[in-house]
Design a protein around this motif. Structure first.
Motif, PDB file in Angstrom:
ATOM      1  N   ARG A   1       0.847  -1.196   0.000  1.00 49.45           N
ATOM      2  CA  ARG A   1       0.000   0.000   0.000  1.00 49.45           C
ATOM      3  C   ARG A   1       0.886   1.251   0.000  1.00 49.45           C
ATOM      4  O   ARG A   1       0.770   2.117   0.860  1.00 49.45           O
ATOM      5  CB  ARG A   1      -0.918   0.010   1.219  1.00 49.45           C
ATOM      6  CG  ARG A   1      -1.877  -1.167   1.296  1.00 49.45           C
ATOM      7  CD  ARG A   1      -2.831  -1.061   2.488  1.00 49.45           C
ATOM      8  NE  ARG A   1      -2.113  -1.054   3.751  1.00 49.45           N
ATOM      9  CZ  ARG A   1      -1.971   0.020   4.517  1.00 49.45           C
ATOM     10  NH1 ARG A   1      -2.468   1.169   4.129  1.00 49.45           N
ATOM     11  NH2 ARG A   1      -1.313  -0.059   5.652  1.00 49.45           N
ATOM     12  N   ASN A   2       1.781   1.345  -0.974  1.00 51.34           N
ATOM     13  CA  ASN A   2       2.739   2.442  -0.946  1.00 51.34           C
ATOM     14  C   ASN A   2       2.087   3.803  -1.154  1.00 51.34           C
ATOM     15  O   ASN A   2       2.601   4.819  -0.676  1.00 51.34           O
ATOM     16  CB  ASN A   2       3.838   2.216  -1.999  1.00 51.34           C
ATOM     17  CG  ASN A   2       3.254   1.862  -3.359  1.00 51.34           C
ATOM     18  OD1 ASN A   2       2.065   2.038  -3.603  1.00 51.34           O
ATOM     19  ND2 ASN A   2       4.088   1.351  -4.234  1.00 51.34           N
ATOM     20  N   ASP A   3       0.965   3.876  -1.857  1.00 54.25           N
ATOM     21  CA  ASP A   3       0.312   5.173  -2.053  1.00 54.25           C
ATOM     22  C   ASP A   3      -0.320   5.695  -0.770  1.00 54.25           C
ATOM     23  O   ASP A   3      -0.556   6.899  -0.644  1.00 54.25           O
ATOM     24  CB  ASP A   3      -0.765   5.063  -3.144  1.00 54.25           C
ATOM     25  CG  ASP A   3      -0.149   4.886  -4.523  1.00 54.25           C
ATOM     26  OD1 ASP A   3       1.015   5.278  -4.702  1.00 54.25           O
ATOM     27  OD2 ASP A   3      -0.825   4.346  -5.414  1.00 54.25           O
ATOM     28  N   ALA A   4      -0.635   4.800   0.156  1.00 59.15           N
ATOM     29  CA  ALA A   4      -1.280   5.213   1.403  1.00 59.15           C
ATOM     30  C   ALA A   4      -0.304   5.307   2.566  1.00 59.15           C
ATOM     31  O   ALA A   4      -0.734   5.536   3.702  1.00 59.15           O
ATOM     32  CB  ALA A   4      -2.405   4.229   1.751  1.00 59.15           C
TER      33      ALA A   4
ATOM     34  N   ASP B   1       3.555  14.806   4.354  1.00 59.03           N
ATOM     35  CA  ASP B   1       2.095  14.882   4.280  1.00 59.03           C
ATOM     36  C   ASP B   1       1.525  16.216   4.745  1.00 59.03           C
ATOM     37  O   ASP B   1       0.675  16.794   4.055  1.00 59.03           O
ATOM     38  CB  ASP B   1       1.479  13.720   5.065  1.00 59.03           C
ATOM     39  CG  ASP B   1       1.739  12.376   4.385  1.00 59.03           C
ATOM     40  OD1 ASP B   1       2.196  12.389   3.220  1.00 59.03           O
ATOM     41  OD2 ASP B   1       1.505  11.330   5.003  1.00 59.03           O
TER      42      ASP B   1
END
Length: 765
Positions: free
Chosen positions: A127-130, A136
């Motif tokens: 889940r690299n996008d999350a 951030d």
């Protein structure tokens, strides 16, 4: 003849169609090179992206991992004695992408089994996008659509420009010779518009325009064939109902700011989870060392017993029966498998800690914990920490911002229930002339050849204005009423979630307090169990040497001693993890580990510009809009680093060591300085082994100094002639700290630390 020729061609075409059929064919080219390099037989393929990036040195220089077959060779120069503070600092330093397992490291050392848990989470690759990162909050702030700067840009001045040149050559239905309407109209028309607009915080829109028009045509009734018309106009449009007021027009700015606060709360949560994962992985590695040591002690004892029974069997003596020799051999191999599993768990625990610290999977060194776990009694005031958990939990703070977001959205929703009523005012200065502008002002009027349009305009003789009102309203407000109801339900939902989140926080804190107390009592009980098990091995060994007990009792005693040693260190590590969990649940884990979150430094030019803006605003004239800022949406910054060490009168007792009544400091257990590789063990016992007449104390008795428990055990043995259960009672009248050594002492009362405005004071290690 011609007809016959046509018939022949038709027959040829029909024959060609019959023989070739209706299938598609490639065209024929007279000049064709045969190069088909541009021919593609598929539309998609698995390919590499054309990007350049540098791999981390930790990836490039990673070495082969340690295994049971190829273990780490004991070399003190390659042992990395790492403290918990260094582990946390390294993890924060190497965490641009925040590696976290949600605050509870996924790897657990499971003694006495071949089962194992995953040491490395796969969230980064799956889940690299999350995955949360340190970028951030900045990404949310700089969002070009929903960021703070994007919201503030709504009030920035805008410049619009429009320039057009038209050529008209048009016949018209007029009689020839008409001076006003020519039958063939020709015109060169230029229009140029320049506009500045700005929206004020009250909703008023200001417009400043400058318009120029050049007209050259063939009408004979004109004073001069070409003319310039210039005007400057100012317009203001102010809403009286919908969209009126500072608060409703700053809603987007406040919502953008709330999104930024939500991202900061998420960032704090992720950092807290990372610190929690690092600390838990650190204590799991500490336990892995002692689990390996316990397995090796059991293995060595079982090997000595097997060799002695084997010698009896070879000599044909009593006690060397085949079933007893097989039983001793089975005990040895059982402990050998335990040792191999413990070594595997140690490597996995060390790899898990390396992962959370952002280090290479293997660099030729082996990490060994240098920070000692505490066995001191840590007591928290329930009501204080309960209030602190509700006040400092980043999850609850995040949900509070969500509620505030819905409340601010309600401002816009209710404002939409008002009709649109705007008042409009426009004022215009204009001038007409033969030319547009020149450097010499000659005073000619607009009806004179050679007059200047800007000269006429600046004289101010020609002025126009417009005053008006514009009104619009949907009949019934169906869409607007549905919007208000939707926001009301959103607020009700957010508050209901907030209430149950607070209930969950209370339950989680309750559970951690139970774990803290139970693990503390287990530390005491398991220490007594370990002391008793060690004495049992000595007694049964001596009795076995005299022939009064059977072999199975000796083997069971050795197994129970190994289990007791594992249970003690497991409960000790569990106690320290429970302390960490309490701080995590009450929102003080970052303070407990000395972590402070703050905004990074800006460029020097940014500070210089901010000071200039502040001075400019202080020197300007204050305009009161009625109210110049929206209602308060924040209660101020969250206190950080305000936790005190040790004792606080109304909050927490935390001591990492025990002070006895005579002032002597009682040390806590220390990690064993043990090799991490399995020594080679001969499966065939030597035939020259003689039957020992006395118990080999160096082999059967635990090395308390190696376990770091020498002083603790000696004090227990000297204080009582026989082992007694350790009391877990905690006196409420005297604030004392008890250790597993049965010692207790009156705590010195340090100076109180300043409490926060909410009434609680966190404690820091």
């Amino acid at each position: 003849m011609k007809t016959q020729f046509h018939k022949a061609w038709i027959l040829v075409l029909i024959g060609t169609m019959i023989f070739t059929g209706c299938q598609p064919t490639q065209p024929f080219y007279f000049k064709e090179s045969g190069d088909l390099s541009l021919y593609l037989d598929k539309a998609t393929d698995i390919e590499y992206a054309d990007v350049d990036h540098d791999r981390l040195t930790e990836v490039e220089n990673s070495e082969a991992p340690f295994t049971i077959s190829d273990p780490f060779e004991m070399d003190e120069s390659k042992i990395w004695n790492l403290s918990l503070e260094e582990a946390v600092a390294n993890s924060l330093k190497n965490s641009k992408a925040i590696r976290t397992a949600g605050g509870n490291a996924v790897f657990r050392v499971i003694p006495g089994t071949t089962l194992t848990s995953d040491a490395i989470p796969t969230s980064l690759t799956v889940r690299n996008d999350a995955i949360p990162t340190i970028y951030d909050p900045a990404l949310v702030s700089t969002d070009p659509q929903f960021g703070v700067e994007a919201a503030l840009s709504e009030f920035d001045a805008q410049m619009n420009a429009n320039f057009n040149w038209d050529r008209v050559d048009r016949p018209q239905n007029y009689q020839t010779g008409n001076p006003f309407f020519v039958s063939q109209f020709g015109q060169n028309l230029f229009t140029g518009n320049l506009e500045l607009t700005k929206k004020a915080a009250t909703g008023t829109r200001w417009f400043l325009r400058q318009n120029n028009t050049y007209d050259y045509n063939n009408r004979t009734s004109l004073i001069y064939p070409s003319s310039w018309l210039a005007n400057v106009e100012m317009e203001a449009r102010h809403p009286l109902l919908r969209g009126s007021g500072v608060q409703v027009n700053r809603v987007n700015v406040m919502l953008a700011r709330i999104r930024e606060d939500v991202s900061i709360a998420d960032f704090e949560t992720n950092i807290r989870n990372l610190v929690s994962d690092v600390e838990e992985a650190y204590w799991q590695l500490y336990f892995a060392y002692h689990n390996l040591e316990a397995a090796k002690i059991g293995r060595d004892s079982a090997l000595v017993t097997w060799r002695r029974v084997y010698a009896l069997k070879v000599n044909g003596a009593e006690g060397g029966e085949a079933e007893k020799e097989a039983q001793a051999m089975q005990q040895y191999f059982e402990f050998r498998s335990r040792t191999e599993s413990a070594l595997r768990d140690l490597y996995k625990a060390e790899g898990s800690l390396r992962y959370f610290m952002g280090l290479a999977a293997t660099d030729g060194r082996l990490i060994r914990p240098a920070t000692e776990p505490t066995d001191a009694w840590v007591q928290f005031d329930w009501f204080d920490i309960h209030n602190e958990a509700l006040a400092r939990s980043p999850e609850l703070r995040r949900q509070g911002w969500r509620i505030k977001q819905r409340e601010i959205e309600m401002i816009t929703a209710r404002n939409q229930l008002l009709p649109q009523l705007d008042v409009v005012g426009l004022y215009r200065f204009l001038g007409l002339g033969d030319q547009l502008i020149s450097g010499n002002r000659d005073g000619k009027n607009f009806n004179q050849v050679g007059s200047k349009a800007w000269d006429v305009l600046t004289e101010g003789n020609f002025q126009e204005y417009t005053l008006g009102a514009q009104f619009s309203m949907p009949i019934g407000f169906r869409k607007e009423l549905a919007g208000v109801r939707n926001v009301q339900l959103q607020i009700a939902r957010a508050k209901a979630v907030m209430e149950d989140m607070e209930l969950e926080v209370s339950h989680l804190l309750t559970d951690t307090i139970r774990d803290l107390d139970s693990n503390y009592n287990l530390v005491q009980s398991n220490l007594n169990r370990l002391i008793a098990a060690d004495r049992e091995v000595d007694s049964v060994q001596a009795a076995y040497d005299t022939g009064t007990v059977t072999l199975d009792l000796l083997l069971d005693a050795q197994r129970r001693r190994s289990d007791a040693q594992i249970a003690y260190f497991q409960s000790l590590v569990g106690y320290n993890i429970a302390i960490k969990d309490v701080h995590m649940r009450k929102g003080s884990l970052l303070d407990y580990n000395g972590v402070y979150l703050a905004e990074g430094p800006w460029p020097e030019k940014a500070y210089f510009d901010a000071q200039g803006h502040a001075r400019r605003r202080s020197a300007s004239h204050y305009i009161d809009y009625g109210y110049t800022r929206p209602a308060v949406i924040s209660r101020g910054p969250v206190p950080q680093g305000s936790s005190g060490l040790g004792f606080t009168e109304d909050s927490t007792i935390i001591h990492d060591h025990v002070i006895s009544e005579d002032g002597e400091e009682i040390q806590t257990p220390t990690p064993a300085k043990t090799p991490t590789s399995l020594e080679a063990v001969s499966l065939e016992p030597p035939t020259t082994t003689k039957v020992a007449r006395s118990s080999p104390q160096s082999k059967s008795e635990l090395d308390w100094n190696k376990l770091g428990l020498t002083k603790l055990v000696s004090e227990v043995r000297e204080s009582k002639s026989t082992p007694q259960p350790i009391s877990a009672a905690k006196s409420a009248s005297r604030r004392i700290t008890e250790s597993a050594s049965h010692e207790s002492g009156q705590n010195p009362t340090p100076a109180k630390t300043a409490a926060t405005s909410s009434g609680w004071q966190a404690a820091k290690r």
